[in-house]
Design an enzyme around this catalytic site. Structure first.
Site, PDB file in Angstrom:
ATOM      1  N   ASN A  20      11.789  -9.445  -2.430  1.00 20.72           N
ATOM      2  CA  ASN A  20      11.652  -8.128  -2.823  1.00 20.72           C
ATOM      3  C   ASN A  20      13.230  -7.259  -2.421  1.00 20.72           C
ATOM      4  O   ASN A  20      14.133  -8.060  -2.140  1.00 20.72           O
ATOM      5  CB  ASN A  20      10.801  -7.436  -1.732  1.00 20.72           C
TER       6      ASN A  20
ATOM      7  N   ASP B 258       3.515 -10.561   0.002  1.00 17.89           N
ATOM      8  CA  ASP B 258       2.104 -10.857   0.139  1.00 17.89           C
ATOM      9  C   ASP B 258       1.537 -12.094  -0.786  1.00 17.89           C
ATOM     10  O   ASP B 258       0.367 -12.555  -0.423  1.00 17.89           O
ATOM     11  CB  ASP B 258       1.410  -9.510  -0.486  1.00 17.89           C
TER      12      ASP B 258
ATOM     13  N   PHE C 184       5.648  -1.759  10.295  1.00 23.16           N
ATOM     14  CA  PHE C 184       6.369  -0.771   9.363  1.00 23.16           C
ATOM     15  C   PHE C 184       5.357  -0.711   8.031  1.00 23.16           C
ATOM     16  O   PHE C 184       4.776  -1.934   7.398  1.00 23.16           O
ATOM     17  CB  PHE C 184       7.708  -1.244   9.102  1.00 23.16           C
TER      18      PHE C 184
END
Length: 409
Positions: free
Chosen positions: A216, A285, A329
């Protein structure tokens, strides 16, 4: 703001030396105890008597003019300074400082002092841009010397460009801000003394094959900022870093990981004796269900990549939590408050730091951030756009108050 601060004002031999009178006077008006050290060349532009009158202290020029037999003057001045300010700083003095030369009162004092040093250069535009001067200034900055950049405009030599000494009012403001920052650092130091803080940072990497992976946009800047700030506050810090695009702090113990599973195992190893866990890392994820041991070859047909869920590190910690303070977060693109509160409750966090990564200055890779901090009751702090170090400071101060049982209103 400068009341009681002892400032050694070094003045070197350039036409901008005339501005030193206003600078000296302004510092004294702010409450500073100013001690002037001039080079012989500076005394050609502005008189010793002028600066003695304005500073209300003796002015020093000659290394061998020892007026007080109880001290060696350049060592005495070096020791008493809370700050050494060189304004104006000529190309010659900057070069001497970088090379460690000491052939006058000022440069001798500079070699002897352990006080912070601030330099305000002033010179011809071409001198300022000369590779040698640029190299010397970079050397000084690497050593921790603070620079007050010169302004642009008409120079005394007739050229127009960068090299004009910054205005005295601006220099005084920079000096004030330095001491404000120092006082803030002093207050923060020890705030987390005796606490162990574990911080995760960066984006995890999930391998497809030896040359390809899923990741990411996380740069790790926010996590590294939190780790640095916790260290400044006196905590024993462990930084667990995945893929990051910033230098890792040399004075903080860092554990390097790659995948979500790697990070999970590293976090669990630190969890039991951690007081504050700050999960800033952007953990994948999903990961490829099959990881190929050799490079996958391109085919004519489309490729279907089957993914499986990774371990939810934050939720796992929430389920294991005893008395640890858990901070998560949440990087969102919409419904920030709603999603943040849901995440906080599901994962049993004490605080959630949420931001809209599509907002200007608040996304991945930026040096700034704009966040909202939530607890189980709702919004605790709406932090405006500011540097990530400052965001980290506000977050950790809030956590320290909560752990001490102080209401963080």
């Amino acid at each position: 703001m400068l009341k009681g601060k002892k400032i050694v004002l070094g003045i070197t031999g350039g036409i901008a030396a005339y501005k030193a009178a206003a600078l000296c006077s302004g510092l004294v008006k702010q409450g500073a105890d100013v001690h002037v050290v001039m080079t012989e060349s500076a005394a050609k532009f502005i008189t010793e008597l002028t600066l003695q009158t304005l500073s209300r202290n003796p002015v020093h020029i000659d290394t061998f003019d020892e007026r007080n037999p109880e001290v060696v003057t350049h060592i005495h001045l070096a020791d008493l300074a809370d700050l050494v300010l060189i304004a104006p700083a000529t190309a010659n003095t900057i070069s001497q400082m970088a090379l460690g030369l000491a052939d006058n009162m000022l440069t001798s004092m500079l070699l002897a002092t352990t006080a912070p040093i601030m330099v305000a250069p002033a010179m011809n535009v071409h001198m300022y841009q000369h590779p040698a001067i640029i190299g010397h200034m970079n050397t000084l900055v690497d050593r921790g010397v603070m620079m007050v950049e010169p302004g642009e405009g008409m120079l005394a030599c007739g050229y127009v460009g960068k090299g004009r000494l910054e205005e005295p009012e601006t220099i005084i403001s920079v000096v004030q801000q330095y001491f404000i920052t120092q006082e803030r650092e002093r207050q923060l130091a020890g705030l987390l003394a005796g606490r162990k803080v574990t911080v995760t940072a960066g984006g995890t990497i999930e391998r497809i094959d030896p040359v390809r992976y899923i990741t990411n946009d996380s740069s790790g800047k926010m996590g590294v900022a939190v780790a640095r700030m916790a260290h400044r506050m006196g905590a024993d810090v462990k930084l667990i870093a995945a893929s990051v695009q910033v230098p890792l702090p040399a004075d903080i113990e860092t554990i390097r990981v790659q995948s979500a599973q790697d990070m999970y195992e590293a976090v669990l190893a630190e969890w039991n004796d951690t007081d504050i866990m700050v999960q800033t890392a952007a953990v994948a994820d999903y990961r490829p269900k099959t990881v190929h041991s050799t490079k996958m070859k391109k085919k004519d047909a489309d490729l279907i990549l089957e993914l499986e869920k990774t371990v939810d590190i934050l939720q796992s910690l929430g389920e294991r939590k005893i008395d640890q303070f858990l901070i998560g977060f949440a990087a969102e693109t919409e419904h920030v408050a709603e999603y943040a509160m849901d995440k906080l409750k599901r994962k049993r966090c004490d605080l959630i730091v949420a931001n809209d990564v599509t907002a200007a200055g608040a996304g991945f890779g930026t040096d700034t951030n704009r966040v909202q901090i939530f607890d189980e009751q709702g919004l605790v702090d709406d932090v405006p756009l500011m540097g990530k170090d400052e965001v980290a400071s506000r977050l950790l101060q809030l956590a320290a108050k909560r752990m001490s049982g102080v209401s963080a209103s």
